[in-house]
Design an enzyme around this catalytic site. Structure first.
Site, PDB file in Angstrom:
ATOM      1  N   GLU A  55      17.531  12.238  37.586  1.00  0.00           N
ATOM      2  CA  GLU A  55      17.774  10.851  37.172  1.00  0.00           C
ATOM      3  C   GLU A  55      16.704   9.899  37.701  1.00  0.00           C
ATOM      4  OE1 GLU A  55      19.467  10.350  34.434  1.00  0.00           O
ATOM      5  OE2 GLU A  55      21.156  11.366  35.386  1.00  0.00           O
ATOM      6  N   HIS A  56      16.256   9.026  36.827  1.00  0.00           N
ATOM      7  CA  HIS A  56      15.248   8.009  37.157  1.00  0.00           C
ATOM      8  C   HIS A  56      13.945   8.632  37.654  1.00  0.00           C
ATOM      9  CE1 HIS A  56      17.569   4.351  36.519  1.00  0.00           C
ATOM     10  NE2 HIS A  56      18.610   5.031  36.945  1.00  0.00           N
ATOM     11  N   ASP A  74      15.114  10.787  26.617  1.00  0.00           N
ATOM     12  CA  ASP A  74      16.215  10.733  25.649  1.00  0.00           C
ATOM     13  C   ASP A  74      15.777  11.224  24.273  1.00  0.00           C
ATOM     14  OD1 ASP A  74      17.132   9.479  27.832  1.00  0.00           O
ATOM     15  OD2 ASP A  74      17.213   7.477  26.965  1.00  0.00           O
ATOM     16  N   SER A  87      22.738   7.981  25.476  1.00  0.00           N
ATOM     17  CA  SER A  87      21.588   7.750  24.591  1.00  0.00           C
ATOM     18  C   SER A  87      21.922   7.573  23.131  1.00  0.00           C
ATOM     19  CB  SER A  87      20.592   8.902  24.701  1.00  0.00           C
ATOM     20  OG  SER A  87      19.983   8.835  25.900  1.00  0.00           O
TER      21      SER A  87
HETATM   22  P1  NG1 Z   1      20.121   5.777  29.572  1.00  0.00           P
HETATM   23  O1  NG1 Z   1      20.326   4.390  30.003  1.00  0.00           O
HETATM   24  O2  NG1 Z   1      21.167   6.686  29.993  1.00  0.00           O
HETATM   25  O3  NG1 Z   1      19.827   5.883  28.116  1.00  0.00           O
HETATM   26  C1  NG1 Z   1      17.831   5.564  30.963  1.00  0.00           C
HETATM   27  C2  NG1 Z   1      16.465   5.772  30.333  1.00  0.00           C
HETATM   28  C3  NG1 Z   1      15.939   7.196  30.579  1.00  0.00           C
HETATM   29  C4  NG1 Z   1      15.984   7.508  32.060  1.00  0.00           C
HETATM   30  C5  NG1 Z   1      17.419   7.252  32.578  1.00  0.00           C
HETATM   31  C6  NG1 Z   1      17.565   7.485  34.059  1.00  0.00           C
HETATM   32  C7  NG1 Z   1      16.346   4.375  28.335  1.00  0.00           C
HETATM   33  C8  NG1 Z   1      16.529   4.315  26.863  1.00  0.00           C
HETATM   34  N1  NG1 Z   1      16.559   5.558  28.894  1.00  0.00           N
HETATM   35  O4  NG1 Z   1      18.780   6.356  30.299  1.00  0.00           O
HETATM   36  O5  NG1 Z   1      14.624   7.312  30.080  1.00  0.00           O
HETATM   37  O6  NG1 Z   1      15.039   6.777  32.782  1.00  0.00           O
HETATM   38  O7  NG1 Z   1      17.815   5.911  32.332  1.00  0.00           O
HETATM   39  O8  NG1 Z   1      17.307   8.804  34.377  1.00  0.00           O
HETATM   40  O9  NG1 Z   1      15.990   3.396  28.977  1.00  0.00           O
END
Ligand code: NG1
Length: 541
Positions: free
Chosen positions: A60-61, A237, A182
Site C-alpha cells: 500500500e502507498h 489500479d 478502484s
Molecule cells: P484507491 O484510492 O484505493 O483507488 C489509491 C491509488 C493507488 C495507490 C493506493 C494506495 C488512485 C486512483 N489510486 O488507491 O494508485 O496509491 O491508493 O496503495 O489514486
C-alpha cells in the site's frame, strides 16, 4: 509477458465466460445489459467492454514510489455496452454520445467532443488539443469517467484527422464507489476500451496500423486518461484492471518500466472484502492525506539520496525506488534487479532512514519524528525556491510537521513484504507438499504487519478500519488489512476456505455499522471474492 498480450476480444459466450472463471451470475449480468440496451436504444449493442475493480492484497502507498505491488482483479466489474447510432442526424456532432446508466440515480447524459483549433499555436499543439471534452474536476459526476476514457481515444486516434462515431452507451457496474476497490479505474478502463472498439481502433496502434493494442498500452492510456479526472495515481489500479488473470494476484512493478506477472494464490485461500462504510473522499482530503504522502515520500527520497551521495539533478523528483536502484548500481537497461538483491538493499535502507529524523533533536517519542518545512528544505540541500518548484508547485499540501522518517520506514518495509508475499506464493506452487495452513499463516502475518505499518507509520488507517481488522482477526481471519488508499473504504482478510461462512457471520454480527443489514444489503458490504481476469471486450455479430 502478460502485459504485452493483446486485449481479448470474444465473439463466443462460452469462451467469454470460461475466461472469467465463473459463469452463472456473469452470464446474467451480460445478458441483462445487452437486453436493456436493446430496450432503450432499439437494437443490440455492437460491443460490451468489461473492466474489473481490484483489491490490493499487499503493497500500500508504494506504487507512486515505484515499488512493486500485489493486487488482484475482483469479480465485481463495470460493463459498458456501446453501439454506433444508426441514421445519425446530419446535425449530430461527430463523436456525440448518449450515455445512460442502469443505476437510476445516474441520469442520462448527452455530450459531444468539440474540435478545437487555435490558429496561433504550433502545428504540434493543434494536434494535441484538437478535441475538447468538458470534464469538471471540481464536481465529478458519473459521466466524467466515461469522458476521461473517451478523451484519450480522441487525442491518440483522432488528432490527425477523421471523425469519431456517434454512439449510444449503457453503463452498469457492481464495484462500489469510493471504497478502495478502484471503481474509477474500472470506469476509465471500460470507457477507453468501449470507445476504442466502436471506432475500430482495437486492431492497430495509434496510427491505425501494426499490431493490436497491448494490455500495457491500454494501461498507459488509462493512467493518462484518469489524470483528466484529476487523479495522479501510481498505475496499480489500471494495471490490475487490465492485466490480471484468474486465481492469481498480479505482481506489478513500475521500475525501470511497467511489467506484470501472475502470482498464483495458494489453494484454500479466500479473500474477503469488508467495507468499513467510512467514505474517504480522496479529492477533498488530498492535501492532508494522499498528496501529502506523495510529497513526503519524494522528499524523503531526495534527502536519502543526498546522504548516500547519489547523483540527483536539482530539478529531478527522484523516487524511493530509484534511490534503491542507484545505491545498488542497478542498470536500468537490463531490467529490474534480482529479488534477493532488492531485498538486501531494502534492508540496508531500513537502517539508512535514521538520517530522515529531525537534525540535532533529542527524540524521546515517535510524535517528535517529523520535521518542519524549514528543516525539510535544509535537509533536501535545495534552495527554498528550488524546493518550491520541484516539490510544491504542482500540488497543495498542509502540515506543520512532515513525517519523512515514518513514511520511508513504511515504504521500505512494505516493499519487502510484497516481495516476501510473492516468494511464499511461488514457493507454495512449486512445492505443493508444504502445509497449506503454514503457507496461509505466513501470508496472514505479512498482511497483519502491513496493517500495523499503514496505521502507525503511514497513518492511512482510521479507527473504523482498525476496529474492522481486529474484529476480522477475532472472527478467524488469518490476516487482515486495509486495502487501497485507506482513511476509510475496505479491508481485505485472508480466510481459510472452510471458515468463510462463519467468518462473515461473526463479522456481520460484531461490526456496529453492519447491524440490521441482511440479504443483498449485507452482500454489498462484506463478500468473498475470487481473483478474476482483466479487462476484455465482447463483440456481437
Ligand atoms: P484507491 O484510492 O484505493 O483507488 C489509491 C491509488 C493507488 C495507490 C493506493 C494506495 C488512485 C486512483 N489510486 O488507491 O494508485 O496509491 O491508493 O496503495 O489514486
Amino acid at each position: 509477458m502478460a502485459a504485452e498480450q493483446p486485449i481479448p476480444v470474444y465473439t463466443n459466450l462460452s469462451d467469454l465466460y470460461g475466461s472469467l472463471g465463473t459463469s452463472l451470475n456473469h452470464a446474467e449480468k451480460w445478458n441483462s445489459v445487452a437486453e436493456e440496451f436493446q430496450r432503450r436504444f432499439g437494437r443490440t449493442p455492437a460491443y460490451i467492454a468489461r473492466a474489473p475493480g481490484r483489491v490490493n492484497l499487499i503493497g500500500e502507498h508504494i506504487d507512486y514510489c515505484l515499488f512493486g505491488v500485489l493486487p488482484a482483479a475482483i469479480e465485481r466489474d463495470i460493463l459498458i455496452a456501446i453501439g454506433r447510432r444508426p441514421n445519425a442526424l446530419a446535425e449530430d456532432a461527430p463523436g456525440s454520445v448518449v450515455a445512460e446508466n442502469m443505476q437510476k440515480k445516474y441520469t442520462r447524459q448527452v455530450f459531444a467532443p468539440a474540435p478545437r483549433r487555435r490558429a496561433s499555436v504550433s502545428e504540434d499543439e493543434i494536434r494535441l488539443e484538437e478535441w475538447q471534452l468538458d470534464i469538471n474536476t471540481k464536481e465529478l459526476r458519473w459521466e466524467s469517467y466515461v469522458k476521461a476514457g473517451y478523451y484519450g481515444v480522441l487525442i491518440n486516434y483522432f488528432s490527425g484527422g477523421g471523425n469519431p462515431a456517434p454512439v449510444d452507451i449503457l453503463v452498469t457496474g457492481t464495484v462500489p464507489a469510493g471504497s478502495g476497490l478502484s471503481s474509477s479505474a474500472a470506469m476509465v478502463v471500460g470507457s477507453t476500451l468501449a470507445f476504442l472498439a466502436i471506432n475500430g481502433k482495437l486492431d492497430g496502434n495509434f496510427t491505425g496500423n501494426g499490431p493490436k493494442i497491448s494490455k500495457s498500452q491500454l494501461v498507459e492510456m488509462a493512467v493518462a486518461n484518469e489524470k483528466r479526472v484529476g487523479v495522479n495515481s501510481g498505475g496499480m489500479d489500471q494495471a490490475a484492471s487490465v492485466i490480471s488473470v484468474p486465481s492469481s494476484a498480479l505482481y506489478i512493478s513500475f521500475f525501470p518500466e511497467l511489467s506484470a506477472s501472475a502470482v498464483p494464490l495458494p489453494p484454500g485461500a479466500v479473500f474477503i472484502i469488508a467495507n468499513s462504510l467510512v467514505v474517504s473522499d480522496k479529492a477533498v482530503t488530498a492535501k492532508r492525506n494522499y498528496n501529502l504522502r506523495v510529497v513526503e515520500t519524494l522528499v524523503a527520497a531526495r534527502v536519502l539520496a543526498r546522504h548516500l551521495e547519489l547523483k540527483v539533478g536539482n530539478t529531478e523528483r527522484i523516487t524511493l525506488r530509484e534511490v534503491v536502484g542507484r545505491l545498488a548500481g542497478e542498470v536500468e537497461e537490463v531490467g529490474e534487479m534480482p529479488v534477493e538483491w532488492l531485498l538486501e538493499t531494502l534492508k540496508r535502507m531500513e537502517r539508512e532512514i535514521e538520517h530522515l529524523k529531525p537534525p540535532n533533536s533529542d527524540i524521546s517519542s515517535e510524535a517528535q519524528l517529523g520535521v518542519t518545512m524549514e528543516e525539510m528544505i535544509a535537509m533536501s540541500g535545495l534552495t527554498a525556491e528550488e524546493f518550491q518548484d520541484v516539490y510544491l508547485s504542482w500540488v497543495e499540501v498542509e502540515a506543520t510537521h512532515f513525517q519523512l522518517y515514518k513514511r520511508a520506514k513504511h515504504v521500505f518495509s512494505e516493499a519487502s513484504r510484497v516481495l516476501q508475499y510473492r516468494r511464499v506464493c511461488l514457493a507454495a506452487e512449486s512445492s505443493p507438499s508444504s502445509s497449506p495452513m503454514d503457507v496461509l499463516k505466513e501470508l496472514g502475518q505479512l498482511m497483519d504487519e502491513s496493517q500495523t505499518s499503514c496505521n502507525e507509520l503511514f497513518e492511512c488507517s482510521c479507527p473504523e478500519l482498525n476496529q474492522l481488522t481486529q474484529i476480522s482477526k477475532d472472527a478467524g481471519a488469518i490476516g487482515s488489512r486495509l486495502t487501497g488508499a485507506g482513511w476509510g473504504g475496505c479491508t481485505v482478510s485472508l480466510v481459510a476456505e472452510d471458515n468463510v461462512d462463519s467468518f462473515i457471520e461473526k463479522v456481520s454480527a460484531t461490526y456496529g455499522p453492519y447491524k440490521g443489514l441482511q440479504g443483498e444489503a449485507l452482500d454489498e458490504v462484506i463478500f468473498a471474492t475470487k481473483p478474476s481476469s482483466g479487462a476484455c471486450v465482447y463483440k456481437f455479430d
